[in-house]
Write a protein that holds these residues in place. Structure first.
Motif: not given
Length: 349
Positions: A87-106
């Motif tokens: 779900n979180a990564i989807s926002d990048v795809y929805a802007m036409g982009g490709k993800p490069i890294l993530a930070l965890a929120i816990l």
């Protein structure tokens, strides 16, 4: 899992994207914030309720930044982690982009959940990031009352491939890439009324990365993109209509639903978020006369890790649908169109 351990969903008052604040409340909160001074390189901020922030670095590169997190929609910690990360990564795809890294929120109730259960959440999220080809490069954790997990995600795109929710034009055709009904399924799951095959279907949909968005955005005949999450197809459709200054028509008979969504909705498995969503935007939605309440609430059903809503030229719509289906989204199809007119949605049979 330990049979004596609490269900993850029992520890949370809401789940998935159904945890979102109602659209009307969010609008009030954002309206109360001071207007930020303009930054020439900030191409997308909070002004259009888009999926992520975008900062242009140079003529060739935009940085896309987003964050998304929520409480459990399922009890399996590994599945919870996978769904939240997708779900979180989807926002990048929805802007036409490709993800490069993530930070965890816990955030986890340490006294109520075993460390190995929490580790499974992180493991599930990391597995999805691996599928997306990105590292979980760090993060932050707290001891919280309810279990919370998600990601902050950074992506990139070429400025020419950036797709906002504000690009829809009169005459465009609307395509939806995933079926509606995740909120319905989650409501049934919490009451132990979701069949195993339906659970598998829900997991399959909510852990399917929206990576096709980056491919679609490379085509100039795709004018606008957004993902359909907690505000439902009506809410996120309205965000596109308002940002683009157009009126949208959705054809009810063409909207794809998860296989048991309509049957479960008729039985009353509706989330509280559906009602809050509808109350927030009913003034801007016209429904067919005599539409049953369960159908109305299904259109307001909050989607967790839902599909993409795509606005494109009508001449290319069939080709785009075929491309999307071949990419692994079998329920994708044309669901409506955009017209000149005040920002609103009309649902027709």
């Amino acid at each position: 899992m330990d049979s004596l351990a609490p269900r993850l969903t029992e520890l949370a008052h809401g789940g998935g994207c159904g945890c979102k604040l109602a659209p009307s409340i969010l609008q009030q909160l954002l309206a109360a914030q001071p207007v930020a001074r303009p930054f020439a390189q900030l191409l997308v901020g909070s002004e259009m309720a888009d999926d992520a922030a975008v900062w242009q670095v140079d003529d060739h590169t935009c940085v896309i930044a987003t964050t998304d997190f929520f409480m459990p929609v399922v009890d399996d910690p590994y599945d919870f982690g996978r769904i939240a990360a997708t779900n979180a990564i989807s926002d990048v795809y929805a802007m036409g982009g490709k993800p490069i890294l993530a930070l965890a929120i816990l955030g986890m109730p340490i006294g109520k959940l075993a460390p190995e259960t929490i580790a499974k959440v992180l493991e599930g999220g990391a597995s999805v990031c691996e599928q997306a080809g990105i590292p979980v490069a760090g993060g932050h954790s707290i001891d919280s009352v309810e279990p919370i997990y998600g990601l902050a995600v950074i992506g990139t795109c070429h400025p020419a491939n950036l797709r906002r929710n504000s690009g829809a034009t009169p005459g465009d055709v609307l395509i939806l890439t995933k079926g509606i009904g995740v909120g319905i399924y989650s409501a049934a799951f919490k009451k132990n009324a979701l069949a195993p095959d339906s659970y598998k279907e829900m997991i399959g949909s909510t852990t399917l990365l929206n990576r096709v968005g980056a491919d679609l955005a490379a085509d100039p005949d795709v004018h606008a993109l957004t993902d359909v999450t907690g505000f439902g197809i009506l809410g996120h459709g309205l965000e596109m209509a308002r940002a683009s200054g157009v009126s949208l028509t959705l054809r009810l008979s063409c909207i794809p639903f998860l296989s048991q969504a309509e049957a479960l909705a008729r039985q009353g498995f509706i989330t509280g978020a559906s009602g809050r969503n509808w109350t927030s935007y009913e003034a801007d939605v016209t429904l067919p006369e005599g539409l049953p309440d369960w159908r109305r609430l299904l259109l307001a059903d909050p989607q967790t890790s839902g599909g993409l809503l795509v606005a494109c030229t009508p001449e290319k719509a069939d080709a785009f649908v075929e491309t999307i289906r071949l990419a692994g989204y079998p329920l994708a199809g044309v669901v409506g169109s955009a017209q000149a007119g005040p920002a609103s949605i009309t649902v027709v049979a």
